[in-house]
Write a protein that holds these residues in place. Structure first.
Motif, PDB file in Angstrom:
ATOM      1  N   ALA A   1     -12.632  89.395 -40.551  1.00  0.00           N
ATOM      2  CA  ALA A   1     -12.880  89.951 -39.220  1.00  0.00           C
ATOM      3  C   ALA A   1     -12.372  91.392 -39.145  1.00  0.00           C
ATOM      4  CB  ALA A   1     -12.197  89.089 -38.170  1.00  0.00           C
ATOM      5  N   ILE A   2     -11.207  91.637 -39.744  1.00  0.00           N
ATOM      6  CA  ILE A   2     -10.646  92.996 -39.751  1.00  0.00           C
ATOM      7  C   ILE A   2     -11.575  93.929 -40.516  1.00  0.00           C
ATOM      8  CG2 ILE A   2      -8.721  94.428 -40.556  1.00  0.00           C
ATOM      9  CD1 ILE A   2      -6.931  91.965 -40.178  1.00  0.00           C
ATOM     10  N   ALA A   3     -12.059  93.450 -41.672  1.00  0.00           N
ATOM     11  CA  ALA A   3     -12.946  94.262 -42.503  1.00  0.00           C
ATOM     12  C   ALA A   3     -14.227  94.611 -41.742  1.00  0.00           C
ATOM     13  CB  ALA A   3     -13.277  93.531 -43.790  1.00  0.00           C
ATOM     14  N   ASP A   4     -14.747  93.626 -41.024  1.00  0.00           N
ATOM     15  CA  ASP A   4     -15.959  93.840 -40.241  1.00  0.00           C
ATOM     16  C   ASP A   4     -15.751  94.943 -39.215  1.00  0.00           C
ATOM     17  OD1 ASP A   4     -18.033  92.420 -41.080  1.00  0.00           O
ATOM     18  OD2 ASP A   4     -18.034  90.920 -39.476  1.00  0.00           O
ATOM     19  N   LEU A   5     -14.618  94.835 -38.535  1.00  0.00           N
ATOM     20  CA  LEU A   5     -14.263  95.798 -37.499  1.00  0.00           C
ATOM     21  C   LEU A   5     -14.144  97.203 -38.098  1.00  0.00           C
ATOM     22  CD1 LEU A   5     -13.195  95.452 -34.469  1.00  0.00           C
ATOM     23  CD2 LEU A   5     -10.979  95.909 -35.481  1.00  0.00           C
ATOM     24  N   LEU A   6     -13.464  97.273 -39.260  1.00  0.00           N
ATOM     25  CA  LEU A   6     -13.270  98.560 -39.929  1.00  0.00           C
ATOM     26  C   LEU A   6     -14.606  99.183 -40.302  1.00  0.00           C
ATOM     27  CD1 LEU A   6     -10.264  97.822 -42.306  1.00  0.00           C
ATOM     28  CD2 LEU A   6     -10.298  99.470 -40.449  1.00  0.00           C
ATOM     29  N   CYS A   7     -15.491  98.339 -40.871  1.00  0.00           N
ATOM     30  CA  CYS A   7     -16.793  98.836 -41.310  1.00  0.00           C
ATOM     31  C   CYS A   7     -17.595  99.361 -40.137  1.00  0.00           C
ATOM     32  CB  CYS A   7     -17.591  97.728 -41.977  1.00  0.00           C
ATOM     33  SG  CYS A   7     -16.991  97.361 -43.585  1.00  0.00           S
ATOM     34  N   LYS A   8     -17.596  98.600 -39.051  1.00  0.00           N
ATOM     35  CA  LYS A   8     -18.387  99.002 -37.892  1.00  0.00           C
ATOM     36  C   LYS A   8     -17.923 100.355 -37.376  1.00  0.00           C
ATOM     37  CE  LYS A   8     -20.057  94.747 -36.003  1.00  0.00           C
ATOM     38  NZ  LYS A   8     -19.263  93.597 -35.594  1.00  0.00           N
ATOM     39  N   GLY A   9     -16.613 100.516 -37.232  1.00  0.00           N
ATOM     40  CA  GLY A   9     -16.062 101.773 -36.737  1.00  0.00           C
ATOM     41  C   GLY A   9     -16.360 102.921 -37.677  1.00  0.00           C
ATOM     42  N   TYR A  10     -16.284 102.629 -38.978  1.00  0.00           N
ATOM     43  CA  TYR A  10     -16.507 103.676 -39.976  1.00  0.00           C
ATOM     44  C   TYR A  10     -17.963 104.133 -39.948  1.00  0.00           C
ATOM     45  CZ  TYR A  10     -16.379 106.162 -44.400  1.00  0.00           C
ATOM     46  OH  TYR A  10     -16.447 107.122 -45.360  1.00  0.00           O
ATOM     47  N   LEU A  11     -18.869 103.165 -39.853  1.00  0.00           N
ATOM     48  CA  LEU A  11     -20.294 103.511 -39.832  1.00  0.00           C
ATOM     49  C   LEU A  11     -20.658 104.229 -38.543  1.00  0.00           C
ATOM     50  CD1 LEU A  11     -21.945 100.387 -41.456  1.00  0.00           C
ATOM     51  CD2 LEU A  11     -21.518 102.621 -42.454  1.00  0.00           C
ATOM     52  N   ALA A  12     -19.966 103.874 -37.454  1.00  0.00           N
ATOM     53  CA  ALA A  12     -20.260 104.508 -36.177  1.00  0.00           C
ATOM     54  C   ALA A  12     -19.638 105.904 -36.095  1.00  0.00           C
ATOM     55  CB  ALA A  12     -19.749 103.639 -35.033  1.00  0.00           C
ATOM     56  N   GLY A  13     -18.841 106.259 -37.088  1.00  0.00           N
ATOM     57  CA  GLY A  13     -18.256 107.596 -37.124  1.00  0.00           C
ATOM     58  C   GLY A  13     -17.018 107.750 -36.265  1.00  0.00           C
ATOM     59  N   GLU A  14     -16.398 106.612 -35.890  1.00  0.00           N
ATOM     60  CA  GLU A  14     -15.184 106.709 -35.074  1.00  0.00           C
ATOM     61  C   GLU A  14     -14.031 107.289 -35.879  1.00  0.00           C
ATOM     62  OE1 GLU A  14     -14.316 102.999 -33.051  1.00  0.00           O
ATOM     63  OE2 GLU A  14     -16.465 102.779 -32.729  1.00  0.00           O
ATOM     64  N   TYR A  15     -14.043 107.026 -37.172  1.00  0.00           N
ATOM     65  CA  TYR A  15     -13.047 107.626 -38.064  1.00  0.00           C
ATOM     66  C   TYR A  15     -13.705 107.869 -39.412  1.00  0.00           C
ATOM     67  CZ  TYR A  15     -12.587 102.553 -37.915  1.00  0.00           C
ATOM     68  OH  TYR A  15     -12.857 101.229 -37.832  1.00  0.00           O
ATOM     69  N   ASP A  16     -13.134 108.800 -40.178  1.00  0.00           N
ATOM     70  CA  ASP A  16     -13.794 109.220 -41.419  1.00  0.00           C
ATOM     71  C   ASP A  16     -13.008 108.816 -42.658  1.00  0.00           C
ATOM     72  OD1 ASP A  16     -15.680 110.878 -39.812  1.00  0.00           O
ATOM     73  OD2 ASP A  16     -13.792 111.857 -39.324  1.00  0.00           O
ATOM     74  N   ARG A  17     -11.906 108.141 -42.441  1.00  0.00           N
ATOM     75  CA  ARG A  17     -11.092 107.755 -43.575  1.00  0.00           C
ATOM     76  C   ARG A  17     -10.338 106.497 -43.164  1.00  0.00           C
ATOM     77  NH1 ARG A  17      -6.431 109.355 -46.800  1.00  0.00           N
ATOM     78  NH2 ARG A  17      -5.217 109.695 -44.928  1.00  0.00           N
ATOM     79  N   ILE A  18     -10.186 105.574 -44.106  1.00  0.00           N
ATOM     80  CA  ILE A  18      -9.411 104.369 -43.812  1.00  0.00           C
ATOM     81  C   ILE A  18      -8.346 104.217 -44.884  1.00  0.00           C
ATOM     82  CG2 ILE A  18      -9.472 101.880 -43.445  1.00  0.00           C
ATOM     83  CD1 ILE A  18     -12.407 102.111 -42.774  1.00  0.00           C
ATOM     84  N   ALA A  19      -7.140 103.958 -44.465  1.00  0.00           N
ATOM     85  CA  ALA A  19      -6.073 103.698 -45.428  1.00  0.00           C
ATOM     86  C   ALA A  19      -5.251 102.532 -44.897  1.00  0.00           C
ATOM     87  CB  ALA A  19      -5.197 104.928 -45.604  1.00  0.00           C
ATOM     88  N   ILE A  20      -4.533 101.887 -45.823  1.00  0.00           N
ATOM     89  CA  ILE A  20      -3.741 100.734 -45.411  1.00  0.00           C
ATOM     90  C   ILE A  20      -2.276 100.963 -45.799  1.00  0.00           C
ATOM     91  CG2 ILE A  20      -4.270  99.433 -47.534  1.00  0.00           C
ATOM     92  CD1 ILE A  20      -4.351  96.932 -45.774  1.00  0.00           C
ATOM     93  N   GLY A  21      -1.392 100.750 -44.844  1.00  0.00           N
ATOM     94  CA  GLY A  21       0.037 100.888 -45.105  1.00  0.00           C
ATOM     95  C   GLY A  21       0.654  99.513 -45.179  1.00  0.00           C
ATOM     96  N   TYR A  22       1.276  99.208 -46.289  1.00  0.00           N
ATOM     97  CA  TYR A  22       1.871  97.885 -46.462  1.00  0.00           C
ATOM     98  C   TYR A  22       3.110  98.018 -47.333  1.00  0.00           C
ATOM     99  CZ  TYR A  22      -0.015  97.833 -51.182  1.00  0.00           C
ATOM    100  OH  TYR A  22      -0.276  98.145 -52.482  1.00  0.00           O
TER     101      TYR A  22
END
Lengths: 288, 134
Positions: free
Chosen positions: A147-168
């Motif tokens: 579900a998180i991945a889906d959300l990330l993909c949708k936002g990325y494709l919609a241009g809400e953000y241009d880079r995704i990184a994960i802090g763990y």
């Protein structure tokens, strides 16, 4: 003197009860740690291979038809931040936030917090939060990471953000856990530009066959890849949290034991002083 | 026969690591078989039966659902969402899951999301029970 004896006695009691709690927490953390460690270890090869494979593909990729592969000017970054649900885990949460703050300085960014502590932290700082749905780090399943991945993909494709990184937090060993930041998208950012230069080093890029075509393949793979990495990072973080808590509670129990020992010494000294004083008083009384 | 290095990884741990003669599986674009020295290749996996021909010629079957397949430099990496060897699947449980999912869909009255979940479940159960049967 009798007053200070009572005070010390009370102090000892309170330290003892604290020690009982820290001991119990340590035991709970160690039993949870064993399970979390097994999960992290079984997931790690998948996590590493997945990341390596995508990095290899990105290094030799020549197809930029998919929006996932092409880097665009970064206006906004989305960070997935995985922290713990509870405190009392030593520097586990604060180390991660410190690293995140150093990384995000001066950037325009939004976060998907996972874990109650991450949610609280970013709410307090007024950082835009994409979703609060995944506030409990401990019960995130494979389905949730999809579900998180889906959300990330949708936002990325919609241009809400241009880079995704994960802090763990990387679970290095029972005693060491290090916070880490892993770039996820675009795929171009997976490789260090310098290293890329070395890999390519004048060699022509290998041509990879995509079936049916690169866009379809990337569109199918990327959500899968994101969820795999989110899940892997989750497992590492949960194990790290338990590890950090166990070490912190172990140290706390040791400190408490030391404190009790010192207080006992003081108590005995005070008792001795009281007795001596009493004898002096009696002797003084009979002499006069 | 030539062999290639095959690594099969799942979220729950590695499923296979070693040399193989042939890998057969279902991708989003249909069935493929990978042999040694295949050209560099990358695709996404669908749901279906997968077969691995080992070095000594024995064939192992598995239910493979989702994931990706890459072949780079004669090394094949298969990253699956779930990968279950046929001998690890309990046929009775797989059949029961299939019947349950089927009954749920036939009963109707599901929302779109529930229907999508149920049909995904049915598809997975179908793959699993068909692999277990043989």
């Amino acid at each position: 003197m009798a007053g200070s004896m009572k005070e010390i006695k009370l102090r000892i009691k309170s330290v003892e009860s604290t020690m009982q709690i820290t001991k119990a927490m340590e035991l709970v953390a160690s039993s949870k740690l064993r399970r979390a460690k097994e999960r992290a270890e079984s997931c790690r090869p998948y996590f590493n291979t997945l990341h390596q494979t995508l990095a290899d593909i990105a290094a030799s990729n020549t197809e930029f038809t998919s929006p996932y592969t092409k880097a665009r000017p970064v206006k906004r970054t989305c960070y997935v931040v995985i922290a713990g649900d509870r405190g009392l885990a030593g520097g586990y949460n604060s180390n991660l936030f410190k690293m995140m703050d150093a990384q995000t300085q001066g950037e325009d960014y939004c976060v998907i917090p996972i874990g109650k502590k991450a949610l609280e932290y970013y709410q307090r700082r007024g950082v835009p939060i994409l979703t609060t749905e995944f506030a409990l780090a401990a019960d995130i399943s494979v389905g949730d990471s999809f579900a998180i991945a889906d959300l990330l993909c949708k936002g990325y494709l919609a241009g809400e953000y241009d880079r995704i990184a994960i802090g763990y937090t990387n679970f290095v060993s029972m005693l060491t856990q290090t916070p880490a930041l892993l770039p996820l998208l675009p795929l171009e950012s997976l490789n260090d530009p310098k290293e890329l230069e070395q890999i390519r080093d004048g060699k022509p890029r290998m041509l990879i066959l995509y079936e049916p075509d690169s866009e379809t393949v990337f569109n199918a793979i990327v959500p899968e890849y994101l969820s795999g990495l989110v899940y892997g990072a989750m497992c590492e973080s949960v194990a790290s949290e338990q590890g950090a808590r166990r070490t912190a509670m172990d140290a706390a129990s040791k400190n408490a034991a030391e404190m009790i020992e010192n207080l006992n010494l003081y108590y005995n000294r005070a008792r001795q002083a009281a007795i001596t004083q009493e004898i002096t008083e009696i002797v003084g009384g009979s002499a006069s | 026969m030539n062999t290639f290095h095959l690594t099969i990884q799942t979220v729950d741990g590695p499923a296979f690591e070693g040399e193989a003669q042939r890998l057969f599986c279902r991708t989003i674009d249909g069935d493929v078989a990978i042999l040694a020295h295949h050209a560099d290749y990358c695709t996404a996996l669908g749901m279906g039966e997968a077969r691995v021909t080992l070095e000594d010629g024995t064939v192992r079957k598995a239910a493979c659902i989702g994931g990706m397949l890459t072949m780079l430099d004669n090394r094949c990496r298969l990253l699956a969402t779930t990968w279950e060897w046929s001998e690890d699947i309990d046929p009775e449980r797989a059949h029961a899951a299939r019947d349950r999912a089927q009954a749920l869909i036939e009963q109707g009255g599901l929302s779109n999301r529930e229907l999508a979940l149920a049909s995904a479940k049915l598809q997975r159960a179908l793959v699993r029970s068909s692999v277990a049967k043989k």
